[in-house]
Scaffold this motif. Structure first.
Motif, short mmCIF file in Angstrom:
data_model
loop_
_atom_site.label_atom_id
_atom_site.label_comp_id
_atom_site.label_asym_id
_atom_site.label_seq_id
_atom_site.Cartn_x
_atom_site.Cartn_y
_atom_site.Cartn_z
N LYS A 12 0.68 -1.20 -0.02
CA LYS A 12 -0.08 0.10 0.02
C LYS A 12 0.60 1.27 0.01
CE LYS A 12 -3.36 2.43 2.98
NZ LYS A 12 -4.35 2.69 2.28
N GLU A 13 1.87 1.29 0.62
CA GLU A 13 2.83 2.37 0.94
C GLU A 13 3.56 2.35 -0.47
OE1 GLU A 13 2.79 4.69 3.23
OE2 GLU A 13 1.16 3.63 4.02
N LYS A 14 3.95 1.66 -0.96
CA LYS A 14 4.63 1.66 -2.19
C LYS A 14 3.73 2.16 -3.34
CE LYS A 14 6.51 -1.30 -5.92
NZ LYS A 14 6.91 -2.55 -6.26
N VAL A 15 2.49 1.84 -3.56
CA VAL A 15 1.45 2.38 -4.55
C VAL A 15 1.11 3.80 -4.23
CG1 VAL A 15 -0.62 1.99 -5.61
CG2 VAL A 15 0.74 0.11 -4.84
N LYS A 16 1.01 3.94 -2.91
CA LYS A 16 0.66 5.35 -2.21
C LYS A 16 1.65 6.46 -2.96
CE LYS A 16 -1.23 7.80 1.56
NZ LYS A 16 -1.87 7.79 2.81
N ALA A 71 -4.58 -1.06 -4.59
CA ALA A 71 -3.82 -0.33 -5.59
C ALA A 71 -4.80 0.50 -6.30
CB ALA A 71 -3.29 -1.21 -6.39
N THR A 72 -6.07 0.23 -6.55
CA THR A 72 -7.01 0.79 -7.29
C THR A 72 -7.57 2.02 -6.37
OG1 THR A 72 -8.76 -0.65 -6.40
CG2 THR A 72 -7.84 -0.89 -8.91
N GLU A 73 -7.53 1.97 -5.12
CA GLU A 73 -7.91 3.15 -4.45
C GLU A 73 -6.93 4.06 -4.34
OE1 GLU A 73 -8.56 4.32 0.42
OE2 GLU A 73 -9.16 2.22 -0.33
N GLU A 74 -5.51 3.62 -3.97
CA GLU A 74 -4.55 4.63 -4.01
C GLU A 74 -4.37 5.55 -5.32
OE1 GLU A 74 -3.25 5.65 -1.42
OE2 GLU A 74 -3.85 4.10 -0.15
N LEU A 75 -4.44 4.68 -6.42
CA LEU A 75 -4.39 5.49 -7.83
C LEU A 75 -5.76 6.43 -7.78
CD1 LEU A 75 -3.07 2.66 -9.79
CD2 LEU A 75 -1.86 4.55 -9.10
N GLY A 76 -6.69 5.76 -7.54
CA GLY A 76 -8.00 6.32 -7.79
C GLY A 76 -8.36 7.71 -7.09
#
Length: 378
Positions: A12-16, A71-76
């Motif tokens: 999560k931290e990586k994608v965020k 991932a979809t939440e962080e990108l969204g």
């Protein structure tokens, strides 16, 4: 109680970090120009995101649906278009795994590495959620298949290298048998791709595709000929929950910006956040974002455990889509005239949010799926 694992938290931290450092800066240009999805997808490949929920036997990471929801939440939260681009590629890979399996190994592995960018051509002008009613045909002539028909809202098509096409190889419209999935080159003669100018998720390459007697080898069929319907429905159930993740991200991004705006903006001697009606609206939004996330994570967790989650995924998609629309609208009100400026983040997220209520099955389709759970069990 549901909790993320250490590995999922690190992921999560990586994608965020990527979303806030790269996507945040790129999102406005992506939206204004209605392009840029290809760069984002290439980045996903380099980061290993395209293999997040694909089994290690196909070169993926095997992190599953919970990781996908994260991932979809962080990108969204930064860009519906960027998150949708990730969703499209993983949807394509899910279809290849679900319908093709080992016979599609090369294409799955190439997709995981980002060597191929896929478009998924399922929806038609007259056959949206009803896949059995599709009109596109692929008729055999010698060693070739001749594809005729139209597809609409084909995500990623404008910059794809390959296209997954659901077409009827036998039977009549309405039949569930006789539907096959083809993997073809996007530059095949007879394939016309016209990028759409949508109000939201811009830059994701969503296109209208027409097949004018496009000829492809007969071995373009992935999996067993005429038996793709069930695998397509299974993959769509999974992708439905991915869309819930995008919607949660859009809602959260709008809520965060609105909260920051309310805390810093003063009117009548105190911040907007201290005004009761605004704080209550933001509190209501927070409750709905958290509820949407929990529904999405529950469905993802069930899918990771191999439990059918059609009802749960539909609940999540419905709740998250409605929440994204409501929260982004609230954010616009709090920003006032500044939020109406074309290109402002909340204005962009508001436009992205409406797509969430339509794509991957409308709100009404989700309610229809959920309503089946109310019927007495026989």
């Amino acid at each position: 109680m549901f909790e993320l694992t250490k590995e999922q938290i690190e992921y999560k931290e990586k994608v965020k970090e990527y979303a806030q450092k790269v996507v945040r800066e790129y999102a406005k240009s992506m939206d204004e120009k209605n392009e840029g999805g290809e760069k984002i997808v290439r980045d996903f490949g380099e980061m290993g995101l395209l293999g997040m929920k694909i089994s290690p036997q196909y070169g993926g990471l095997g992190l599953g649906e919970v990781a996908f929801a994260i991932a979809t939440e962080e990108l969204g939260a930064e860009s519906g278009g960027a998150s949708h681009s990730l969703h499209t590629q993983l949807n394509a890979l899910q279809l290849l795994v679900s319908i093709g399996g080992d016979s599609a190994r090369k294409w799955i592995e190439d997709g995981v590495k980002g060597k191929e960018i896929y478009a998924v051509a399922l929806t038609e002008p007259g056959a949206g959620s009803d896949l059995g009613a599709l009109q596109t045909t692929a008729k055999q002539e010698g060693d070739e298949l001749v594809i005729t028909g139209e597809k609409i809202f084909t995500s990623g098509a404008s910059f794809s290298s390959k296209m997954l096409v659901l077409a009827r190889t036998s039977g009549n419209p309405g039949d569930r048998q006789g539907i096959s999935m083809l993997l073809i080159d996007s530059k095949t003669p007879g394939v016309e791709i016209h990028k759409l100018d949508l109000m939201g998720i811009r830059g994701a390459g969503v296109s209208y595709v027409k097949f004018n007697n496009a000829r492809v080898p007969k071995d373009s069929i992935i999996g067993k000929e005429g038996d793709a319907f069930r695998g397509a429905i299974k993959a769509l159930m999974v992708s439905r929950n991915g869309y819930a993740g995008i919607a949660v991200g859009i809602a959260r991004g709008a809520l965060e910006d609105a909260t920051n705006r309310a805390a810093s903006r003063k009117q009548f001697g105190k911040s907007l956040l201290e005004q009761e009606w605004i704080s209550f609206n933001l509190a209501d939004a927070l409750v709905k974002v958290e509820a949407s996330r929990l529904l999405t994570m529950r469905a993802a967790y069930m899918l990771d455990k191999g439990i059918e989650a059609l009802t749960e995924a539909s609940m999540a998609k419905y709740m998250a889509a409605v929440t994204a629309a409501e929260v982004s609208r609230t954010a616009l009100h709090i920003f006032g005239g500044h939020g109406l400026n074309r290109g402002s983040k909340v204005e962009r997220l508001y436009r992205d949010s409406k797509i969430m209520e339509i794509a991957e099955g409308t709100n009404e389709m989700q309610l229809m799926a959920v309503s089946r759970a109310l019927q007495p069990k026989k």
